[in-house]
Design an enzyme around this catalytic site. Sequence first.
Site, PDB file in Angstrom:
ATOM      1  N   ARG A 162      20.910  -0.273  18.966  1.00  0.00           N
ATOM      2  CA  ARG A 162      19.461  -0.573  18.565  1.00  0.00           C
ATOM      3  C   ARG A 162      18.729  -1.537  19.625  1.00  0.00           C
ATOM      4  NH1 ARG A 162      23.886  -2.005  14.683  1.00  0.00           N
ATOM      5  NH2 ARG A 162      23.701  -0.921  12.740  1.00  0.00           N
ATOM      6  N   LYS A 185      24.853  -5.803  13.569  1.00  0.00           N
ATOM      7  CA  LYS A 185      24.390  -6.446  12.268  1.00  0.00           C
ATOM      8  C   LYS A 185      25.613  -6.876  11.642  1.00  0.00           C
ATOM      9  CE  LYS A 185      20.320  -3.441  10.968  1.00  0.00           C
ATOM     10  NZ  LYS A 185      19.959  -2.454  10.082  1.00  0.00           N
ATOM     11  N   HIS A 253      13.455   3.487  17.705  1.00  0.00           N
ATOM     12  CA  HIS A 253      14.727   3.795  16.974  1.00  0.00           C
ATOM     13  C   HIS A 253      15.172   5.367  16.749  1.00  0.00           C
ATOM     14  CE1 HIS A 253      17.767   2.021  14.184  1.00  0.00           C
ATOM     15  NE2 HIS A 253      17.474   3.021  13.301  1.00  0.00           N
ATOM     16  N   ARG A 256      17.903   6.301  19.398  1.00  0.00           N
ATOM     17  CA  ARG A 256      19.221   6.087  18.754  1.00  0.00           C
ATOM     18  C   ARG A 256      19.776   6.906  17.948  1.00  0.00           C
ATOM     19  NH1 ARG A 256      22.925   2.190  16.550  1.00  0.00           N
ATOM     20  NH2 ARG A 256      22.849   1.964  14.296  1.00  0.00           N
ATOM     21  N   HIS A 279      27.720   1.393  12.180  1.00  0.00           N
ATOM     22  CA  HIS A 279      27.278   1.545  10.759  1.00  0.00           C
ATOM     23  C   HIS A 279      28.544   1.163   9.904  1.00  0.00           C
ATOM     24  CE1 HIS A 279      24.234   5.194  11.341  1.00  0.00           C
ATOM     25  NE2 HIS A 279      23.756   3.957  11.533  1.00  0.00           N
ATOM     26  N   TYR A 288      22.708  11.944   9.369  1.00  0.00           N
ATOM     27  CA  TYR A 288      22.532  12.780  10.365  1.00  0.00           C
ATOM     28  C   TYR A 288      23.226  14.269  10.117  1.00  0.00           C
ATOM     29  CZ  TYR A 288      21.688   8.423  12.652  1.00  0.00           C
ATOM     30  OH  TYR A 288      21.279   7.255  12.957  1.00  0.00           O
TER      31      TYR A 288
END
Length: 308
Positions: A162, A185, A253, A256, A279, A288
């Site tokens: 990110r 995150k 982004h 990525r 994730h 994806y």
Amino acid sequence: MSLEISPAARDALEGWLDHGRALKGAADNTLTAYRTDVLEFIVFMTGYHGQPQGLGALARITVTDMRAWMANQRASGTGARSLARKLSAVKTFYRWLAEREGFEPTSVLSARSPKFTKKLPRPLSPDAAKAMIDTVEAQSVKGWVGARDAAVVTLLYGCGLRISEALGLTGKDLPLGDTLRIIGKGGKERIVPVLPVARAAVARYLDMCPHDPAPDKPVFRGVRGGALNPRLVQKVTEQARLQLGLPATATPHAMRHSFATHLLAAGGDLRAIQELLGHASLSTTQAYTAVDTVHLMQVYERTHPKAQ
């Protein structure tokens, strides 16, 4: 805005944010968004009921109150996706508050999130991703600034970082090795491989950078030596996409997204890609597969004899 709510409600809000910061490692940006969303909710209820909403009043929020708030949000132009995010923040706050104060939060938790169509990632083609990196570097008249921008974008595409993760690297992460430890995150840690091309891009930038890469300083610096503002990366990427004739979805982004999609197209395992991206849920990574399916169908329709 905070002056319009009761001290008890304000203290509860700050207590919840402190709880998230201490126990769950929530990022500052996430906490800021949470504060804004829940504060707006409490302010609305204050005006809707015509009086400050103390803890007792917050505990008595009804289904009708929730519908009124959601209707007000939609009427003010809040989209379904944004409203779903706001409702999620309010529900999270109420779960914590109800457990602390001992009331039943069903009226709030039963509010249904508005439906919205998930936007699928828009990856660049491998050639477009490489062209983006090359063009980003050419945008600046200062050689070291161009090398810096190219290094950042290379990390986004080459490591799937990110933008906040790339700009969060400090001198203690140098020199880059074969792998890089990233705190993403929610404080989630992951190890990502670093391609030789990414190591070379960062090393080249560091050789040209006039600012000393001290252990406690950010790797990527602004012209005056402070931390690089992510908006500058977004701006130079926007300039590059315009020059290349790429769509508006060609953002930092998207690099990525391209990292993940190209790995998947090359036979990468979905679970491994989930780990590389950081994730929390496999369902996030599964978006994806839809992108790759679209690509495969396009190839099929273009090349299969029966499709002609």
